[in-house]
Design a protein around this motif. Structure first.
Motif, PDB file in Angstrom:
ATOM      1  N   TRP A   1      41.287  29.990  45.887  1.00  0.00           N
ATOM      2  CA  TRP A   1      40.716  30.591  47.098  1.00  0.00           C
ATOM      3  C   TRP A   1      40.857  32.111  47.051  1.00  0.00           C
ATOM      4  O   TRP A   1      39.903  32.836  47.339  1.00  0.00           O
ATOM      5  N   HIS A   2      42.042  32.590  46.658  1.00  0.00           N
ATOM      6  CA  HIS A   2      42.247  34.033  46.540  1.00  0.00           C
ATOM      7  C   HIS A   2      41.354  34.612  45.435  1.00  0.00           C
ATOM      8  O   HIS A   2      40.817  35.723  45.582  1.00  0.00           O
ATOM      9  N   GLN A   3      41.197  33.884  44.324  1.00  0.00           N
ATOM     10  CA  GLN A   3      40.348  34.366  43.234  1.00  0.00           C
ATOM     11  C   GLN A   3      38.892  34.460  43.678  1.00  0.00           C
ATOM     12  O   GLN A   3      38.200  35.430  43.346  1.00  0.00           O
ATOM     13  N   ARG A   4      38.431  33.452  44.416  1.00  0.00           N
ATOM     14  CA  ARG A   4      37.055  33.507  44.927  1.00  0.00           C
ATOM     15  C   ARG A   4      36.851  34.714  45.821  1.00  0.00           C
ATOM     16  O   ARG A   4      35.876  35.472  45.676  1.00  0.00           O
ATOM     17  N   ASN A   5      37.771  34.904  46.763  1.00  0.00           N
ATOM     18  CA  ASN A   5      37.640  36.017  47.698  1.00  0.00           C
ATOM     19  C   ASN A   5      37.678  37.362  46.975  1.00  0.00           C
ATOM     20  O   ASN A   5      36.938  38.290  47.326  1.00  0.00           O
ATOM     21  N   ALA A   6      38.538  37.459  45.961  1.00  0.00           N
ATOM     22  CA  ALA A   6      38.645  38.710  45.205  1.00  0.00           C
ATOM     23  C   ALA A   6      37.348  39.001  44.462  1.00  0.00           C
ATOM     24  O   ALA A   6      36.897  40.161  44.413  1.00  0.00           O
ATOM     25  N   LEU A   7      36.733  37.969  43.872  1.00  0.00           N
ATOM     26  CA  LEU A   7      35.494  38.199  43.123  1.00  0.00           C
ATOM     27  C   LEU A   7      34.345  38.572  44.059  1.00  0.00           C
ATOM     28  O   LEU A   7      33.531  39.443  43.738  1.00  0.00           O
ATOM     29  N   VAL A   8      34.308  37.958  45.229  1.00  0.00           N
ATOM     30  CA  VAL A   8      33.271  38.315  46.203  1.00  0.00           C
ATOM     31  C   VAL A   8      33.432  39.768  46.638  1.00  0.00           C
ATOM     32  O   VAL A   8      32.454  40.521  46.731  1.00  0.00           O
ATOM     33  N   ARG A   9      34.688  40.187  46.868  1.00  0.00           N
ATOM     34  CA  ARG A   9      34.929  41.590  47.231  1.00  0.00           C
ATOM     35  C   ARG A   9      34.548  42.519  46.073  1.00  0.00           C
ATOM     36  O   ARG A   9      34.040  43.629  46.298  1.00  0.00           O
TER      37      ARG A   9
END
Length: 313
Positions: free
Chosen positions: A204-212
């Motif tokens: 979840w953190h990795q997804r959010n980081a890539l979107v940012r």
């Protein structure tokens, strides 16, 4: 038990769902409220149970709450304008690593060639098969020597793709950036990505980081025409989705999941995670329509087709 307390108990599932929906820093909270059909189903069951037991008022109230939450369900199709000139078609499809009938998709592209095709979860075997379409899609990215398939992505195009670069995030995820040159039209800067599915806190953190990261890249390279395409593994009903790319157009449609362990999922239970955002500073280009299709099959995602063009009043 007082009658007021009974009504509060009846409202409790909706109130809990709405409260949990506001929690943005807990991965399971966002995932739990990403499927609004769950709360609709809860109140449909309650309405049915009350109807069977002839508790008419409670049944009507539960049905009313269910109808209120129906507004959060994502449609399979959106049409913004009736007439769209200089139209460009974009197909996006998460092929699914275990796709058992990739020929359906290949035959579809032969019969209905789009201007741009962006694919995720693509294996080298499928990438090799797609070269059967080289006459239709002479331009592509993915599968070249020393390139491979960044984050298992591949792009096919009927128009030139230039200035391609791959940004690799610290977690190993990759974003493709390119300039797409539709014939006779202004160039479009293209970003394609496939953030991980948020099945755990770390993912979840990795997804959010890539979107940012993608948001940062679009800010660092402020081109007038920008297209962001991919399976973002982020429900369109999430408050996080609503805050993304505020200056871009988007039109979510239902696309996942088509089935769970071989059991077909009804369309109203699906959510939109295969997204497309468009920025056109001069307002020349708009998203004319988007539509998800149950065909071709073989994937747990629906294929999504977007028409981009210039609106004729």
């Amino acid at each position: 038990m007082s009658s007021v307390f009974k009504w509060i108990i009846l409202l409790l599932p909706a109130l809990i769902w709405l409260a949990v929906r506001q929690i943005e820093h807990i991965w399971w909270a966002e995932n739990l409220t990403s499927i609004p059909a769950l709360i609709v189903f809860t109140y449909v069951v309650l309405a049915s149970a009350f109807f069977i037991t002839r508790r008419w008022l409670q049944s009507a109230f539960s049905a009313f709450v269910a109808i209120l939450f129906v507004s959060l369900l994502v449609p399979p199709q959106r049409s913004h304008v009736a007439s769209c000139s200089q139209s460009l078609s974009v197909i996006q499809f998460n092929l699914f690593y275990e796709n058992s009938d990739i020929n359906q998709f290949i035959n579809y592209l032969l019969r209905h060639p789009a201007d741009l095709v962006v694919m995720q979860e693509l294996t080298p075997r499928v990438g090799s098969l797609l070269h059967m379409l080289d006459d239709v899609y002479p331009h592509y990215y993915g599968g070249q020597r020393d390139v491979g398939y960044p984050s298992n992505l591949m792009i096919l195009s009927r128009h030139p793709i230039t200035e391609v670069s791959v940004y690799r995030a610290p977690n190993g995820q990759e974003v493709i950036r390119a300039v797409w040159l539709p014939k006779g039209q202004a160039p479009i800067t293209l970003f394609a990505a496939h953030p991980p599915s948020p099945r755990t806190s770390e993912l979840w953190h990795q997804r959010n980081a890539l979107v940012r990261t993608i948001e940062t890249l679009t800010a660092l390279y402020p081109e007038p025409e920008v297209l962001v395409v991919g399976d973002f593994n982020l429900s369109s009903v999430s408050p996080r989705f609503s805050a993304l790319f505020p200056s871009f157009q988007t039109a979510p449609v239902t696309s996942w999941p088509t089935n769970i362990k071989g059991i077909n999922v009804p369309e109203p239970m699906m959510i939109g995670i295969d997204h497309l955002w468009l920025k056109s500073e001069q307002g020349q280009r708009i998203i004319c329509s988007r539509e998800s299709s149950a065909f071709p099959q073989g994937s747990d995602h629906r294929m999504v087709t977007t028409q981009i063009g210039v609106h004729i009043p």
